[in-house]
Write a protein that holds these residues in place. Structure first.
Motif, short mmCIF file in Angstrom:
data_model
loop_
_atom_site.label_atom_id
_atom_site.label_comp_id
_atom_site.label_asym_id
_atom_site.label_seq_id
_atom_site.Cartn_x
_atom_site.Cartn_y
_atom_site.Cartn_z
N MET A 58 0.85 -1.19 0.00
CA MET A 58 0.00 0.00 0.00
C MET A 58 0.88 1.24 0.00
O MET A 58 1.84 1.33 0.76
CB MET A 58 -0.92 -0.02 1.23
N THR A 59 0.55 2.21 -0.83
CA THR A 59 1.32 3.45 -0.90
C THR A 59 0.89 4.38 0.20
O THR A 59 -0.30 4.66 0.36
CB THR A 59 1.10 4.14 -2.26
N ALA A 60 1.82 4.90 0.97
CA ALA A 60 1.50 5.83 2.05
C ALA A 60 2.48 6.98 2.02
O ALA A 60 3.64 6.84 1.63
CB ALA A 60 1.54 5.13 3.40
N ALA A 61 2.01 8.15 2.42
CA ALA A 61 2.88 9.31 2.46
C ALA A 61 3.84 9.20 3.64
O ALA A 61 3.52 8.61 4.67
CB ALA A 61 2.04 10.58 2.60
N ALA A 62 5.03 9.78 3.49
CA ALA A 62 5.99 9.75 4.56
C ALA A 62 5.41 10.45 5.78
O ALA A 62 4.89 11.56 5.70
CB ALA A 62 7.28 10.44 4.11
N GLY A 63 5.49 9.79 6.92
CA GLY A 63 4.99 10.38 8.14
C GLY A 63 3.50 10.28 8.32
O GLY A 63 2.96 10.78 9.29
N SER A 64 2.77 9.67 7.40
CA SER A 64 1.33 9.55 7.52
C SER A 64 0.98 8.15 7.95
O SER A 64 1.77 7.23 7.84
CB SER A 64 0.64 9.88 6.19
N SER A 65 -0.24 8.00 8.46
CA SER A 65 -0.68 6.71 8.98
C SER A 65 -1.62 5.99 8.03
O SER A 65 -2.02 4.87 8.30
CB SER A 65 -1.37 6.90 10.34
N GLY A 66 -1.99 6.63 6.94
CA GLY A 66 -2.95 6.03 6.05
C GLY A 66 -2.51 6.10 4.61
O GLY A 66 -1.45 6.65 4.28
N PRO A 67 -3.32 5.56 3.71
CA PRO A 67 -2.98 5.57 2.29
C PRO A 67 -3.09 6.96 1.69
O PRO A 67 -3.82 7.81 2.19
CB PRO A 67 -4.02 4.62 1.69
N VAL A 68 -2.38 7.17 0.62
CA VAL A 68 -2.51 8.42 -0.14
C VAL A 68 -3.82 8.36 -0.91
O VAL A 68 -4.16 7.34 -1.51
CB VAL A 68 -1.32 8.59 -1.11
N ARG A 69 -4.55 9.48 -0.93
CA ARG A 69 -5.86 9.50 -1.57
C ARG A 69 -5.88 10.59 -2.65
O ARG A 69 -5.24 11.63 -2.53
CB ARG A 69 -6.96 9.74 -0.54
N LEU A 70 -6.64 10.30 -3.69
CA LEU A 70 -6.76 11.17 -4.86
C LEU A 70 -8.22 11.55 -5.05
O LEU A 70 -9.10 10.67 -5.01
CB LEU A 70 -6.25 10.43 -6.10
N MET A 71 -8.50 12.83 -5.28
CA MET A 71 -9.85 13.22 -5.69
C MET A 71 -9.98 12.88 -7.17
O MET A 71 -9.30 13.45 -8.01
CB MET A 71 -10.10 14.71 -5.45
N LEU A 72 -10.87 11.94 -7.46
CA LEU A 72 -10.99 11.36 -8.79
C LEU A 72 -12.36 11.67 -9.38
O LEU A 72 -13.38 11.34 -8.78
CB LEU A 72 -10.78 9.85 -8.72
N ASN A 73 -12.37 12.28 -10.57
CA ASN A 73 -13.63 12.51 -11.27
C ASN A 73 -14.09 11.26 -11.99
O ASN A 73 -15.23 10.83 -11.85
CB ASN A 73 -13.47 13.68 -12.25
N LYS A 74 -13.18 10.66 -12.77
CA LYS A 74 -13.52 9.41 -13.47
C LYS A 74 -12.26 8.77 -14.02
O LYS A 74 -11.21 9.42 -14.15
CB LYS A 74 -14.52 9.64 -14.60
N ALA A 75 -12.39 7.50 -14.33
CA ALA A 75 -11.33 6.76 -15.03
C ALA A 75 -12.01 5.95 -16.12
O ALA A 75 -13.09 5.41 -15.91
CB ALA A 75 -10.58 5.85 -14.07
N HIS A 76 -11.37 5.88 -17.29
CA HIS A 76 -12.02 5.21 -18.42
C HIS A 76 -11.00 4.51 -19.29
O HIS A 76 -9.88 4.99 -19.49
CB HIS A 76 -12.79 6.23 -19.27
N TYR A 77 -11.39 3.35 -19.80
CA TYR A 77 -10.63 2.60 -20.80
C TYR A 77 -11.63 2.01 -21.79
O TYR A 77 -12.68 1.51 -21.37
CB TYR A 77 -9.83 1.48 -20.14
N PRO A 78 -11.36 2.02 -23.08
CA PRO A 78 -10.20 2.61 -23.74
C PRO A 78 -10.42 4.07 -24.08
O PRO A 78 -11.54 4.50 -24.35
CB PRO A 78 -10.09 1.78 -25.01
#
Length: 225
Positions: A1-21
């Protein structure tokens, strides 16, 4: 799991959408990721639904990584747009660092193109480490009066497409400034219609008129506030 240095939780992204293709925002067949949140607010932007920062749209970066890892081939590249991706530098770094490692494990080259409303000079000053993880960036604010045929993936002629790696130069420099018409793509997901690509000025209004003439009304659209 990716976590920020010094943080206790995962890094989070505000996501509008993801699409393929995605076939309209870069060469080949791609995955598209649109971030949520942009304070630049270019007049005439066709993605005004991505402007407001919305904590309710936060997702773990690991969820985006898992989505990418589960995509089928072909996958030639990843395009990240928004919103303004560089306004979430910690999440963008976590995603791009993972893509760099994952891409090396794949049998075919995978390029990363990131759209930004900031100038390249500002990104080099404030986010040089992030640029090192991109193969190409398309930079500069959208200027509605400069929306005219020219660049294949630019929204307006002031925007600059810059290749940053050998793979980026191989894939983007031949396409830049060719005058080719920008492609558009239509996708349907979750009961909504997505128009993916770089429309020319008036294209979306003309599309709305043609749909209305066919009895189809667009009640909510992202290109009007």
């Amino acid at each position: 799991m990716t976590a920020a240095a010094g943080s206790s939780g995962p890094v989070r992204l505000m996501l509008n959408k993801a699409h393929y293709p995605v076939t309209a925002l870069g060469p080949g067949t791609r995955a598209g990721i649109w971030t949520q949140g942009c304070t630049i607010g270019c007049a005439g932007c066709v993605s005004q639904d991505t402007w407001a920062a919305d904590p309710g749209m936060l997702v773990d970066v690991t969820a985006v990584q898992a989505w990418l890892a589960g995509l089928p081939d072909p996958l030639d590249g990843i395009t990240i747009s928004g919103g303004e991706p560089f306004q979430q530098p910690e999440a963008l770094a976590a995603l791009l660092e993972w893509i760099r490692v994952w891409g090396r494990e794949r049998p075919a080259p995978l390029d990363v193109l990131v759209y930004s409303g900031y100038s390249l000079d500002r990104l080099r000053k404030d986010h040089a480490a992030l640029l090192d993880l991109c193969d190409a960036v398309l930079t500069g604010p959208y200027v509605e009066r400069l929306n005219s045929p020219g660049g294949r993936w630019q929204g307006s002629s002031n925007q600059r497409l810059t290749a940053l790696t050998e793979l980026g130069r191989e894939r983007y420099e031949e396409e830049s400034g060719t005058g080719a018409s920008p492609p558009m793509q239509v996708a349907v997901a979750d009961g909504r219609v997505w128009f993916i690509g770089v429309p020319r000025r008036g294209d979306m209004d003309r599309l709305g008129d043609r749909l209305r003439s066919a009895g189809i009304t667009l009640d909510e659209v992202s290109w009007r506030s």
